[in-house]
Design a protein around this motif. Sequence first.
Motif, PDB file in Angstrom:
ATOM      1  N   ILE A 139       0.853  -1.196   0.000  1.00 15.51           N
ATOM      2  CA  ILE A 139       0.000   0.000   0.000  1.00 15.51           C
ATOM      3  C   ILE A 139       0.879   1.232   0.000  1.00 15.51           C
ATOM      4  O   ILE A 139       1.868   1.305   0.741  1.00 15.51           O
ATOM      5  N   ILE A 159      -4.215   1.975   7.876  1.00 10.84           N
ATOM      6  CA  ILE A 159      -2.789   1.694   7.755  1.00 10.84           C
ATOM      7  C   ILE A 159      -2.299   0.887   8.949  1.00 10.84           C
ATOM      8  O   ILE A 159      -1.577  -0.110   8.796  1.00 10.84           O
ATOM      9  N   VAL A 194       4.971   2.357   9.499  1.00 10.93           N
ATOM     10  CA  VAL A 194       5.116   2.251   8.043  1.00 10.93           C
ATOM     11  C   VAL A 194       6.574   1.976   7.671  1.00 10.93           C
ATOM     12  O   VAL A 194       7.511   2.278   8.417  1.00 10.93           O
ATOM     13  N   VAL A 219       3.643  -0.860   4.065  1.00 12.71           N
ATOM     14  CA  VAL A 219       2.920   0.367   3.741  1.00 12.71           C
ATOM     15  C   VAL A 219       3.888   1.548   3.717  1.00 12.71           C
ATOM     16  O   VAL A 219       4.771   1.653   4.573  1.00 12.71           O
ATOM     17  N   LYS A 269       1.370  -6.227   6.195  1.00  6.79           N
ATOM     18  CA  LYS A 269       1.528  -5.540   4.920  1.00  6.79           C
ATOM     19  C   LYS A 269       2.616  -4.467   5.004  1.00  6.79           C
ATOM     20  O   LYS A 269       2.805  -3.841   6.044  1.00  6.79           O
ATOM     21  N   GLU A 281      -3.422  -2.700   8.576  1.00  5.94           N
ATOM     22  CA  GLU A 281      -2.720  -3.450   7.531  1.00  5.94           C
ATOM     23  C   GLU A 281      -1.273  -3.743   7.932  1.00  5.94           C
ATOM     24  O   GLU A 281      -0.744  -4.819   7.623  1.00  5.94           O
TER      25      GLU A 281
END
Length: 240
Positions: A5, A23, A65, A33, A31, A26
Motif C-alpha cells: 500500500i 494503515i 510504516v 505500507v 503488509k 494493515e
Amino acid sequence: MKLDILAFGAHPDDVELGCGATIAKEVANGKKVGIIDLTRGELGTRGTAETRDAESEQAAKILGVTVRDNMEFADGFFVNDKWHQIELIKMIRKYKPDVVLCNAIEDRHIDHGKGSKLVSDACFLSGLLKIDTKCDDYDGFQEPWRPNAVYHYIQWKNLEPNIVVDVSGFIQKKVEAVLAYKTQFYDPSSKEPETPISSKNFTDSIEYRARDMGRLINAEHGEGYTVERYPAVNSLFDLK
C-alpha cells in the motif's frame, strides 16, 4: 522496494487523519505500507515546515510504516501538470504498490481535491510503457506499473463512502499518530492562532466520526473510502 500500500497526502497529517487506522491495521496484518506527502505543509497557520517534518517522522513510527517520503511540492500552489505527474510516476514505479490511498475527491482545502486528481492521474499514466522515467536511486529505465486500485479517503466533508473498512481496535493508534502533530491540534496552552482543526471538538471528532462510519457496517469503528471503479468479488459471500 515493493510496497503493498502507498498512501498519499497533500499535507503531512492528511494520511493520518484520513486513513491512519486502516494503515495501522494493515501493518499489523504484515503488509508493507509507505506514505508520500506531496508538500511540507509550509503554509499551515500553526507550526512550521520544520516542525511538520519532525511530527510526520514521529507519526510514521507510531503507525509502523516502512517508508515515508516528501515530494516538497509547493503547498497551496502545486498543480496537476506533466512535471508533477512525472515526479509521482517515478515514485509509483519505485514502490510498485498494489493499492494506492489518496486524498478526498473534493474537500474544504483546495489542495485535497487537487492532490486527489494528481495522484489518480499519475497512477494511470504510470502504467504506460512509452513514458520513460528514471529516479535518483534507480539505475536505468523504470518498468511501467499501475496499481490495482486507487481509493480516496474521506476528510473534512462527510462524503458518502463506497466502501467502509472495519478498523475496530485500531482507532487509538490513529489518534496517537494524529496527535504526534502537536503544533496542529488542540492544546489549551498554545499561543498559536486558532484554526478549524485546532479545537477540542475536532480532536474529539476523530473518534466519533469513526464510530459513525463503523455504525454503517455494524462495527465499532470504520474508515470510509470512495472508489474510481466498481470493486469486484468472486462471490456474494465475500461481502459482509
